[in-house]
Design an enzyme around this catalytic site. Structure first.
Site, PDB file in Angstrom:
ATOM      1  N   GLY A 441       0.833  -1.199   0.000  1.00 30.06           N
ATOM      2  CA  GLY A 441       0.000   0.000   0.000  1.00 30.06           C
ATOM      3  C   GLY A 441       0.862   1.242   0.000  1.00 30.06           C
ATOM      4  O   GLY A 441       2.075   1.186   0.202  1.00 30.06           O
ATOM      5  N   GLY A 443       0.650   5.662   1.021  1.00 32.38           N
ATOM      6  CA  GLY A 443      -0.088   6.798   1.555  1.00 32.38           C
ATOM      7  C   GLY A 443       0.796   8.021   1.626  1.00 32.38           C
ATOM      8  O   GLY A 443       1.934   8.022   1.139  1.00 32.38           O
ATOM      9  N   SER A 445       2.319   9.255   4.095  1.00 31.34           N
ATOM     10  CA  SER A 445       3.500   9.107   4.940  1.00 31.34           C
ATOM     11  C   SER A 445       4.537   8.166   4.341  1.00 31.34           C
ATOM     12  O   SER A 445       5.638   8.059   4.855  1.00 31.34           O
ATOM     13  CB  SER A 445       3.092   8.604   6.326  1.00 31.34           C
ATOM     14  OG  SER A 445       2.420   7.369   6.219  1.00 31.34           O
ATOM     15  N   GLY A 446       4.182   7.464   3.255  1.00 26.34           N
ATOM     16  CA  GLY A 446       5.143   6.589   2.618  1.00 26.34           C
ATOM     17  C   GLY A 446       4.513   5.302   2.104  1.00 26.34           C
ATOM     18  O   GLY A 446       3.300   5.078   2.245  1.00 26.34           O
ATOM     19  N   VAL A 448       4.388   0.974   1.824  1.00 23.55           N
ATOM     20  CA  VAL A 448       4.564  -0.195   2.678  1.00 23.55           C
ATOM     21  C   VAL A 448       4.867  -1.410   1.804  1.00 23.55           C
ATOM     22  O   VAL A 448       4.206  -1.625   0.778  1.00 23.55           O
ATOM     23  CB  VAL A 448       3.301  -0.467   3.516  1.00 23.55           C
ATOM     24  CG1 VAL A 448       3.532  -1.637   4.465  1.00 23.55           C
ATOM     25  CG2 VAL A 448       2.895   0.765   4.298  1.00 23.55           C
ATOM     26  N   ASP A 555      -5.291  10.231  11.727  1.00 27.19           N
ATOM     27  CA  ASP A 555      -5.651   9.772  10.381  1.00 27.19           C
ATOM     28  C   ASP A 555      -6.401   8.437  10.454  1.00 27.19           C
ATOM     29  O   ASP A 555      -6.041   7.459   9.798  1.00 27.19           O
ATOM     30  CB  ASP A 555      -4.398   9.633   9.517  1.00 27.19           C
ATOM     31  CG  ASP A 555      -4.732   9.620   8.023  1.00 27.19           C
ATOM     32  OD1 ASP A 555      -5.874   9.951   7.669  1.00 27.19           O
ATOM     33  OD2 ASP A 555      -3.853   9.261   7.224  1.00 27.19           O
TER      34      ASP A 555
END
Length: 725
Positions: A441, A443, A445-446, A448, A555
């Protein structure tokens, strides 16, 4: 509280305002058990009055206060109740009891507010941190006025510069500051909707640091909640109350003929009662100090870049912590059984301790020639083992320097080794993820990636975006996150901070995120939806109120809720708000954190961010779980229509609830459920969701109260449904 150690009978006792001006408490037999002090001014008392502040007062005809309960606090301080040098808050003995306990909050002689354990055996100060001086703890002892007060907004101010605020800071909320029976000082706020008191500040983040909490010889361990336990060779004094400590199963004498051994318990220490303290000393010399002093019951040896030795005359204030860089070595007779598999005797016997036997003897043990010969052999054996160990360590260091250029500091390295939470090297994670091949995934923030560690653990590796700060701050923050442990939070196994690389390593959760199961064309049954709603609430409540440091997620959305093989929810990314925005302005905070549609109104208004932003997001989330579709706006371009969908749903729900329509629930729920749901559970989820998305954050409940409400109807039977179809 009047006469707290000898309470009156619940029936037949009474309070009277007598003609002489005294307020008197009498028992059922008429005996006086408490009364206000009698003096000349008492004759002027005209009336007793309970003020809106909570202060019980005696007034004269002119309204002047002649006596007030605010001058005699028990365990609780109310807003605007002055706290001075003559006052103390003293805890109760236990939950549901009223007798005088052992923990107190007071101004000490150095003008500093402190917490103290004053028990049957010892007295010990434990807050502020006794390892630091007054200035290092952010206090001052130069103001002798010794006065403090909690104001109407939830701010506590003291003459020693102690300041703290409620997490729901603001007027209009009833609050109390209480010295609790477990030794923690907590600020509570009353939720007017549920009637529950919720914690909005507490003095002790780590309960095992409370002195005296487990009694003499007792050890406090996290399981993950604090539990009292006994070390090897000891047993509980009272099985019905583990706080009374432990007693030895042996008789340790000063006789030189008694053979003794030392048993190591890793990451355990006992605070205080040091016979001797030495720095830059070898382990063998530290052990020798204890052997040669018959008062010594144990010694603590710390590896903090240099050997530190503490010999102990008594074992109080024991605690086990993954952050303690050393071990305690208990001095026991050779005959006492203490194997490697010895368990700490917690009430649920759940935490297995690393126990290693270190066998030594008293100095007279080798008096004859045959024993001296055995001693020589032992020395040679120890020397050989030590040489091999040194070669092994030097080889490991050489390889580490060769591969990475520099080794981690000794102290940091010990922290990593002594905990499940560890530091990874970038090449290690690159190999585990096969050069970041399988993306799970992505997002704000980075991204995965899935990986498999050398020990065959399957993990999720998150490559953090470039918004994260320097290595020292990053290390401090991830260390905090590494301590957080809850079944409804994704477990963080470690991190990487190599040069510019910032990565977090967490457990891999099999069933992926909630959105992939809830929204069409996928389907999640009602049983699983309600289970997920409770689990998310428990995880957020832990972050907000119970964990070692409060963490606001910022979040909460279906994409950040992962489901394990049993469809138990686990909240992901709960530490990234802490990592990315420690100490920054809320305007910058809002630019980075949050997802449109799940963001509380205060983000846009640039108001201070509190835990209530998570409550709002949770409200949107459970309403989506009820409806089975997106009510938020973040996934589509035409945000106005989607945003109106949430507003419309809430408005209709409020109207139907208010009007008490019989069939309103069926109209609000996911039609794909086909009637397979619990009406009470569904109604409760809608009511909670609607209250959570109130624009006024003061009207939103806390996550703690949400958990309590959901649990009240958790055991109701309802029609079964498959996990997915």
């Amino acid at each position: 509280m009047a006469n707290r150690d000898k309470p009156v009978n619940s029936l037949g006792s009474r309070v009277s305002l007598r003609k002489d001006g005294s307020l008197v408490l009498t028992d059922v037999d008429g005996a006086t058990v408490w009364q206000t002090s009698t003096n000349s001014s008492s004759l002027d008392v005209e009336r007793a009055e309970l003020l809106n502040s909570g202060n019980l007062v005696l007034k004269d005809a002119h309204g002047k206060i002649l006596w007030q309960s605010f001058d005699f606090p028990t365990d609780t301080l109310l807003p605007n109740q002055p706290f001075t040098k003559s006052k103390k808050l003293i805890s109760t003995l236990g939950r549901g009891t009223f007798g005088t306990g052992y923990f107190s909050f007071y101004f000490d002689n150095d003008n500093v507010l402190k917490l103290m354990y004053d028990g049957p055996d010892i007295s010990s100060l434990y807050w502020p941190d006794p390892d630091y001086n007054v200035a290092d703890n952010g206090r001052t002892n130069y103001n002798s006025s010794r006065i403090a007060v909690l104001d109407d907004s939830g701010n506590f101010l003291s003459s020693d510069k102690l300041q703290f605020s409620a997490s729901d800071m603001g007027v209009g909320v009833k609050r109390r500051l209480t010295m609790d029976y477990d030794g923690n000082l907590r600020l509570y706020s009353l939720n007017s909707l549920t009637g529950f008191w919720v914690i909005t500040w507490e003095a002790m983040a780590e309960m095992c640091k409370v002195h005296g909490i487990c009694g003499k010889n007792g050890i406090c361990i996290y399981t993950p909640q604090p539990k009292c336990s006994c070390p090897p060779g000891y047993e509980v004094v009272d099985t019905s109350n583990l706080n009374k400590g432990c007693k030895p199963k042996f008789n340790l004498t000063c006789s030189q003929s008694q053979q003794v051994k030392f048993v190591q318990i890793q990451q355990v220490d006992f605070y205080g009662f040091d016979l001797n303290y030495s720095e830059s000393i070898s382990f063998d010399n530290c052990r020798k100090f204890c052997l040669e002093d018959c008062r010594c019951e144990a010694f603590s040896y710390r590896l903090t870049g240099e050997g530190r030795c503490y010999t102990k005359s008594a074992l109080f204030n024991g605690y086990k912590s993954p952050n303690f860089p050393g071990s305690i070595y208990l001095r026991l007779p050779m005959s006492v059984e203490a194997s490697v598999s010895t368990k700490l005797n917690a009430s649920d016997a759940c935490s297995r301790t690393n126990v290693t036997k270190v066998v030594v003897g008293s100095p007279s043990m080798y008096a004859n020639s045959s024993k001296r010969l055995r001693w020589v052999y032992m020395y040679w054996f120890a020397f050989a083992v030590g040489a091999v160990e040194i070669l092994f360590i030097l080889s490991a260091w050489w390889l580490l320097f060769r591969r990475h250029g520099a080794a981690a500091p000794i102290e940091d390295g010990y922290h990593v080794i002594s905990s499940q939470f560890r530091m990874f090297r970038y090449p290690e994670l690159k190999k585990a993820t096969k050069n970041f091949k399988e993306e799970l995934g992505r997002g704000a923030s980075g991204a995965v990636y899935k990986g498999v560690l050398a020990d065959e653990r399957v993990v999720a590796v998150k490559k953090l975006a470039d918004i994260y700060q320097g290595e020292d701050v990053f290390w401090a923050e991830v260390s905090t996150i590494g301590k957080i442990n809850h079944m409804n939070l994704v477990r963080i196994w470690g991190f990487c901070s190599d040069d510019k690389h910032r990565l977090l390593v967490s457990e891999y959760v099999e069933n992926g995120s909630l959105d992939k199961h809830l929204f069409p064309p996928n389907f999640l049954g009602w049983k699983e939806r309600f289970k997920v709603a409770i689990g998310i609430a428990k995880g957020l409540a832990y972050l907000h109120h119970e964990c070692l440091e409060w963490v606001i997620h910022c979040d909460v959305k279906p994409e950040n809720i992962l489901l394990d093989s049993n469809f138990e929810p686990k909240i992901a990314d709960f530490g990234l708000a802490k990592l990315s925005q420690r100490g920054s302005l809320s305007s910058m905070f809002s630019r980075i954190r949050g997802t449109k549609g799940y963001m509380a109104p205060e983000w846009a208004l640039n108001l201070p961010i509190t835990a209530k932003v998570d409550v709002y997001s949770y409200g949107v989330l459970i309403l989506e779980m009820v409806k089975g579709i997106r009510l938020s706006s973040w996934v589509v371009e035409d945000s106005e229509d989607q945003e109106a969908e949430l507003t419309r749903f809430v408005r209709v729900a409020k109207k139907k609830i208010r009007c008490g329509e019989d069939q309103w629930m069926e109209d609000m729920l996911d039609p794909r459920l086909e009637g397979q749901f619990s009406r009470n559970q569904a109604a409760k989820m809608v009511e909670i969701g609607v209250s959570c998305v109130e624009e006024d954050r003061s009207k939103r409940p806390t996550m703690g109260s949400v958990v309590q409400e959901l649990l009240e109807c958790a055991d109701e039977s309802h029609a079964g449904s498959p996990h997915t179809k």
